[in-house]
Design a protein around this motif. Structure first.
Motif, PDB file in Angstrom:
ATOM      1  N   PHE A  43       0.823  -1.206   0.000  1.00  9.23           N
ATOM      2  CA  PHE A  43       0.000   0.000   0.000  1.00  9.23           C
ATOM      3  C   PHE A  43       0.863   1.265   0.000  1.00  9.23           C
ATOM      4  N   GLN A  44       2.044   1.208   0.605  1.00  7.27           N
ATOM      5  CA  GLN A  44       2.981   2.327   0.487  1.00  7.27           C
ATOM      6  C   GLN A  44       3.412   2.502  -0.968  1.00  7.27           C
ATOM      7  N   PHE A  45       3.705   1.400  -1.619  1.00  5.69           N
ATOM      8  CA  PHE A  45       4.105   1.403  -3.018  1.00  5.69           C
ATOM      9  C   PHE A  45       2.978   1.953  -3.892  1.00  5.69           C
ATOM     10  N   LYS A  46       1.771   1.484  -3.653  1.00  2.63           N
ATOM     11  CA  LYS A  46       0.631   1.938  -4.444  1.00  2.63           C
ATOM     12  C   LYS A  46       0.372   3.424  -4.233  1.00  2.63           C
ATOM     13  N   ASP A  47       0.435   3.891  -2.990  1.00  2.00           N
ATOM     14  CA  ASP A  47       0.238   5.314  -2.710  1.00  2.00           C
ATOM     15  C   ASP A  47       1.265   6.160  -3.456  1.00  2.00           C
ATOM     16  N   LEU A  48       2.509   5.688  -3.460  1.00  2.00           N
ATOM     17  CA  LEU A  48       3.573   6.392  -4.158  1.00  2.00           C
ATOM     18  C   LEU A  48       3.286   6.462  -5.654  1.00  2.00           C
ATOM     19  N   LEU A  49       2.877   5.349  -6.230  1.00  2.00           N
ATOM     20  CA  LEU A  49       2.555   5.322  -7.652  1.00  2.00           C
ATOM     21  C   LEU A  49       1.342   6.196  -7.967  1.00  2.00           C
ATOM     22  N   GLN A  50       0.351   6.188  -7.089  1.00  2.00           N
ATOM     23  CA  GLN A  50      -0.838   7.021  -7.312  1.00  2.00           C
ATOM     24  C   GLN A  50      -0.484   8.505  -7.315  1.00  2.00           C
ATOM     25  N   ARG A  51       0.387   8.914  -6.398  1.00  2.00           N
ATOM     26  CA  ARG A  51       0.788  10.324  -6.337  1.00  2.00           C
ATOM     27  C   ARG A  51       1.485  10.757  -7.622  1.00  2.00           C
ATOM     28  N   ASN A  52       2.119   9.803  -8.267  1.00  2.00           N
ATOM     29  CA  ASN A  52       2.855  10.110  -9.495  1.00  2.00           C
ATOM     30  C   ASN A  52       2.119   9.641 -10.755  1.00  2.00           C
ATOM     31  N   GLU A  53       0.844   9.290 -10.586  1.00  2.00           N
ATOM     32  CA  GLU A  53      -0.020   8.872 -11.700  1.00  2.00           C
ATOM     33  C   GLU A  53       0.605   7.716 -12.486  1.00  2.00           C
ATOM     34  N   LEU A  54       1.064   6.708 -11.756  1.00  2.00           N
ATOM     35  CA  LEU A  54       1.770   5.586 -12.375  1.00  2.00           C
ATOM     36  C   LEU A  54       1.062   4.242 -12.227  1.00  2.00           C
ATOM     37  N   VAL A  55      -0.018   4.176 -11.494  1.00  2.00           N
ATOM     38  CA  VAL A  55      -0.679   2.879 -11.295  1.00  2.00           C
ATOM     39  C   VAL A  55      -1.105   2.288 -12.634  1.00  2.00           C
ATOM     40  N   GLU A  56      -1.696   3.121 -13.489  1.00  2.00           N
ATOM     41  CA  GLU A  56      -2.142   2.644 -14.794  1.00  2.00           C
ATOM     42  C   GLU A  56      -0.973   2.305 -15.708  1.00  2.00           C
ATOM     43  N   LYS A  57       0.200   2.801 -15.378  1.00  2.00           N
ATOM     44  CA  LYS A  57       1.390   2.561 -16.194  1.00  2.00           C
ATOM     45  C   LYS A  57       2.256   1.435 -15.629  1.00  2.00           C
ATOM     46  N   THR A  58       1.711   0.706 -14.667  1.00  2.00           N
ATOM     47  CA  THR A  58       2.468  -0.359 -14.004  1.00  2.00           C
ATOM     48  C   THR A  58       1.969  -1.723 -14.452  1.00  2.00           C
ATOM     49  N   LEU A  59       2.905  -2.619 -14.705  1.00  2.00           N
ATOM     50  CA  LEU A  59       2.581  -3.985 -15.126  1.00  2.00           C
ATOM     51  C   LEU A  59       3.341  -4.966 -14.252  1.00  2.00           C
ATOM     52  N   LEU A  60       2.609  -5.851 -13.604  1.00  2.00           N
ATOM     53  CA  LEU A  60       3.206  -6.897 -12.766  1.00  2.00           C
ATOM     54  C   LEU A  60       3.331  -8.187 -13.575  1.00  2.00           C
ATOM     55  N   LEU A  61       4.564  -8.617 -13.828  1.00  2.00           N
ATOM     56  CA  LEU A  61       4.798  -9.871 -14.536  1.00  2.00           C
ATOM     57  C   LEU A  61       4.656 -11.025 -13.557  1.00  2.00           C
ATOM     58  N   ALA A  62       3.815 -12.002 -13.918  1.00  2.00           N
ATOM     59  CA  ALA A  62       3.489 -13.088 -12.987  1.00  2.00           C
ATOM     60  C   ALA A  62       3.506 -14.445 -13.679  1.00  2.00           C
ATOM     61  N   PRO A  63       4.658 -14.849 -14.198  1.00  2.00           N
ATOM     62  CA  PRO A  63       4.732 -16.180 -14.802  1.00  2.00           C
ATOM     63  C   PRO A  63       4.903 -17.261 -13.740  1.00  2.00           C
ATOM     64  N   ASP A  64       4.245 -18.383 -13.917  1.00  2.00           N
ATOM     65  CA  ASP A  64       4.522 -19.530 -13.051  1.00  2.00           C
ATOM     66  C   ASP A  64       5.970 -19.969 -13.248  1.00  2.00           C
ATOM     67  N   TRP A  65       6.546 -20.503 -12.210  1.00  2.00           N
ATOM     68  CA  TRP A  65       7.848 -21.147 -12.366  1.00  2.00           C
ATOM     69  C   TRP A  65       7.665 -22.397 -13.213  1.00  2.00           C
ATOM     70  N   ALA A  66       8.610 -22.644 -14.092  1.00  2.00           N
ATOM     71  CA  ALA A  66       8.512 -23.782 -15.000  1.00  2.00           C
ATOM     72  C   ALA A  66       8.857 -25.087 -14.292  1.00  2.00           C
ATOM     73  N   LEU A  67       8.122 -26.122 -14.641  1.00  2.00           N
ATOM     74  CA  LEU A  67       8.402 -27.458 -14.110  1.00  2.00           C
ATOM     75  C   LEU A  67       9.300 -28.265 -15.047  1.00  2.00           C
ATOM     76  N   VAL A  68       9.284 -27.898 -16.342  1.00  2.00           N
ATOM     77  CA  VAL A  68      10.086 -28.613 -17.339  1.00  2.00           C
ATOM     78  C   VAL A  68      10.806 -27.610 -18.218  1.00  2.00           C
ATOM     79  N   ASP A  69      11.868 -28.098 -18.897  1.00  2.00           N
ATOM     80  CA  ASP A  69      12.566 -27.245 -19.854  1.00  2.00           C
ATOM     81  C   ASP A  69      12.090 -27.555 -21.269  1.00  2.00           C
TER      82      ASP A  69
END
Length: 242
Positions: A143-169
């Motif tokens: 929430f500290q991070f989000k508040d900081l991004l909101q103050r700088n109008e960056l929430v909409e410009k933020t992308l969280l990469l969330a790939p699963d860890w791979a089980l095989v190569d």
């Protein structure tokens, strides 16, 4: 030669950096890379507890010193004029040491390489990834991070990469028996954090059934992916910026 079109701030680790690496100096300009610093240590100060940071790599030394100083929020504030904030949670897997109420340090590989690592951490509580204490503290920092991004109008410009860890190569081989077991467990833990970020207004780019690259430049690991994985992320990133 044309200059990069878009500016970028990375908060995370190798997932984000490996994704954008081919684009740097072309489509993207990296303004700041806040690496190997968990949310747990962000905004805290453990510098007095580790007076000497002696690592051969200048980059690793800088990252560790920044983590001990809890610089993440300050780094974001100072580099807030960007077109994209790219974020991943890979570093959170290592947990953190809690020296006192306001002093945490990410249990990173750099921290573990300190000569006095054992003496520094003896008797110190370790906050393990996925434990209730970890999730509770992480949410406070979130929430500290989000508040900081909101103050700088960056929430909409933020992308969280969330790939699963791979089980095989890419050959179909298990990514090491221990690593595969750990990957399965970590994927379940990560989803709780990703779900929370998504429920609180962030765009989360998930990918299941990921594949590890046995010839990755940083070596085989469940979070070192094939180019097909990174290509999907790159396409989404550039689409978000266009």
């Amino acid at each position: 030669m044309t200059s990069p079109k878009y500016s970028l701030l990375i908060v995370g680790g190798c997932v984000s950096r490996d994704t954008v690496d081919p684009l740097l100096g072309k489509s993207l300009e990296l303004k700041r890379y806040v690496a190997r610093q968990s949310f747990i240590s962000a905004g805290t100060d453990a510098t007095k507890l580790v007076p000497k940071v002696d690592l051969r790599s200048q980059f690793q030394r800088r990252m560790l010193e920044a983590d001990l100083a809890g610089s993440l929020f300050r780094d974001v504030e100072e580099n807030s004029e960007v077109d994209l904030v790219l974020w991943d949670l890979n570093i959170e897997r290592l947990g953190a040491w809690q020296f006192d109420v306001d002093s945490f340090a990410t249990d990173s590989g750099e921290f573990r390489r300190l000569e006095n690592y054992s003496s520094i951490t003896t008797g110190v509580p370790h906050i393990d990834f996925g434990e209730e204490d970890h999730f509770r503290i992480w949410k406070e920092r979130f929430f500290q991070f989000k508040d900081l991004l909101q103050r700088n109008e960056l929430v909409e410009k933020t992308l969280l990469l969330a790939p699963d860890w791979a089980l095989v190569d890419e050959t179909g081989e298990t990514v090491g028996l221990f690593e595969a077991v750990k990957a399965g467990a970590y994927n379940a833990i990560y989803r709780r954090y990703w779900d929370f970020a998504e429920a609180n207004g962030f765009e989360v780019l998930r990918m299941q059934d990921t594949v590890a690259d046995s010839h990755h430049k940083w070596g085989p690991a469940p979070f070192h992916y094939t180019e097909d994985v990174y290509d999907v992320f790159r396409e989404t990133i550039m689409g978000k910026l266009a």
